[in-house]
Design a protein around this motif. Structure first.
Motif, short mmCIF file in Angstrom:
data_model
loop_
_atom_site.label_atom_id
_atom_site.label_comp_id
_atom_site.label_asym_id
_atom_site.label_seq_id
_atom_site.Cartn_x
_atom_site.Cartn_y
_atom_site.Cartn_z
N ALA A 120 0.84 -1.20 0.00
CA ALA A 120 0.00 0.00 0.00
C ALA A 120 0.87 1.25 0.00
O ALA A 120 1.95 1.27 0.60
CB ALA A 120 -0.92 0.00 1.22
N VAL A 121 0.40 2.29 -0.67
CA VAL A 121 1.07 3.59 -0.70
C VAL A 121 0.04 4.65 -0.39
O VAL A 121 -1.01 4.72 -1.04
CB VAL A 121 1.72 3.86 -2.08
CG1 VAL A 121 2.43 5.21 -2.07
CG2 VAL A 121 2.69 2.74 -2.45
N THR A 122 0.32 5.49 0.63
CA THR A 122 -0.59 6.58 0.98
C THR A 122 0.09 7.92 0.74
O THR A 122 1.32 8.02 0.74
CB THR A 122 -1.03 6.48 2.46
OG1 THR A 122 0.13 6.49 3.30
CG2 THR A 122 -1.83 5.23 2.72
N GLN A 123 -0.73 8.94 0.56
CA GLN A 123 -0.20 10.29 0.33
C GLN A 123 -0.19 11.06 1.64
O GLN A 123 -1.18 11.09 2.37
CB GLN A 123 -1.08 11.03 -0.69
CG GLN A 123 -0.57 12.41 -1.05
CD GLN A 123 0.76 12.35 -1.79
OE1 GLN A 123 0.93 11.55 -2.70
NE2 GLN A 123 1.70 13.18 -1.38
N ASP A 124 0.95 11.67 1.95
CA ASP A 124 1.06 12.52 3.14
C ASP A 124 0.05 13.66 3.01
O ASP A 124 0.13 14.45 2.06
CB ASP A 124 2.48 13.05 3.25
CG ASP A 124 2.71 13.89 4.51
OD1 ASP A 124 1.72 14.29 5.14
OD2 ASP A 124 3.88 14.14 4.85
N PRO A 125 -0.91 13.78 3.92
CA PRO A 125 -1.92 14.85 3.79
C PRO A 125 -1.33 16.25 3.91
O PRO A 125 -1.98 17.23 3.56
CB PRO A 125 -2.89 14.56 4.94
CG PRO A 125 -2.10 13.77 5.93
CD PRO A 125 -1.13 12.96 5.12
N HIS A 126 -0.11 16.38 4.38
CA HIS A 126 0.53 17.69 4.52
C HIS A 126 1.45 18.00 3.35
O HIS A 126 2.26 18.92 3.43
CB HIS A 126 1.31 17.74 5.84
CG HIS A 126 0.51 17.32 7.03
ND1 HIS A 126 -0.64 17.98 7.42
CD2 HIS A 126 0.67 16.29 7.89
CE1 HIS A 126 -1.14 17.37 8.48
NE2 HIS A 126 -0.38 16.35 8.79
N GLY A 127 1.33 17.22 2.28
CA GLY A 127 2.08 17.52 1.07
C GLY A 127 3.45 16.90 0.99
O GLY A 127 4.24 17.24 0.11
N GLY A 128 3.77 15.97 1.86
CA GLY A 128 5.07 15.32 1.82
C GLY A 128 5.13 14.21 0.78
O GLY A 128 4.23 14.06 -0.05
#
Length: 235
Positions: A120-128
């Motif tokens: 799984a790959v998630t996106q940093d909600p703070h833009g990282g």
């Protein structure tokens, strides 16, 4: 002179107090709570590979399904990186998907088992940068070496001529064949395909009188070699 000296000391004291106040203010700013770095996703759950039909006489295939990692709900953007390799390490399939399914993926049963991986790959909600979870692996199918065993015989048929016969030995699988090479006294004399349901024959000409060593080397789909030997005497 003593009065001037006293005023200088008081001036320095006031300046130091101002600097201390500024530093204290800066410390108060730096003490503002920071947002903790997000954690990468965990492993996917409930990974299942289900067989699918098709792919030919030597075909094997599956469809994959899984459940998202724990704690990735609540609007967290998640996608999955999937790959499939055969037993020789050849990559058969690679993709990124937003679904929790993949396939159908097909391969050669002679190159099993197939190894499927998903992370799984998630996106940093703070833009990282994207956060990658651990890879989960599982296998489909079994190890089937699909051997190609041949036997070899030879006899003289004329001056300097020898007939060579290669016969298919057990286990006989009509759908399994591979490259093979015949050498005489270590020198290449013939090359082609061995396997299938039957053998083959060829005639070698121009052999000098004497006894010659014949070797047939056959390569299976997995790269394993089988060697058959015989000799022929030319008079």
């Amino acid at each position: 002179m003593s009065g001037v000296h006293s005023r200088s000391i008081r001036t320095v004291g006031v300046g130091l107090a101002a600097v201390a106040a500024l530093l204290a203010g800066g410390a108060a700013v730096s003490a503002t709570p920071r947002i903790d770095a997000p954690e990468p996703p965990g492993p996917v759950r409930d990974l299942v590979l289900a067989p699918v039909e098709g792919g030919g006489a030597r075909g094997t295939g599956f469809e994959a399904s899984w459940t998202e990692p724990a704690g990735t709900g609540g609007g967290i953007r998640t996608h999955y990186v999937v790959e499939t390799h055969d037993a020789t390490g050849t990559r058969l399939h690679s993709a990124a998907t937003g679904a929790t399914t993949a396939g159908p993926v097909r391969g050669d049963r002679c190159l099993g088992p197939l190894t499927f991986s998903v992370r799984a790959v998630t996106q940093d909600p703070h833009g990282g940068a994207p956060l990658t979870g651990p890879t989960v692996l599982t296998e489909f199918g079994k190890a089937d070496p699909c051997p190609i065993h041949m036997s070899l015989s030879a006899e003289q048929t004329g001056p300097g001529a020898v007939r060579v016969d290669a016969a298919r030995e057990q286990p006989v699988d009509p759908y399994v064949a591979g490259p093979c090479e015949l050498t005489v006294d270590g020198a290449p004399a013939w090359s082609g395909t061995c396997g299938g349901a039957t053998g083959w024959s060829t005639t070698l000409d121009g052999l000098a009188p004497g006894t010659h060593g014949l070797v047939l080397t056959t390569v299976s789909p997995r790269g394993e070699q089988h060697v058959a030997r015989t000799s022929a005497t030319v008079t």
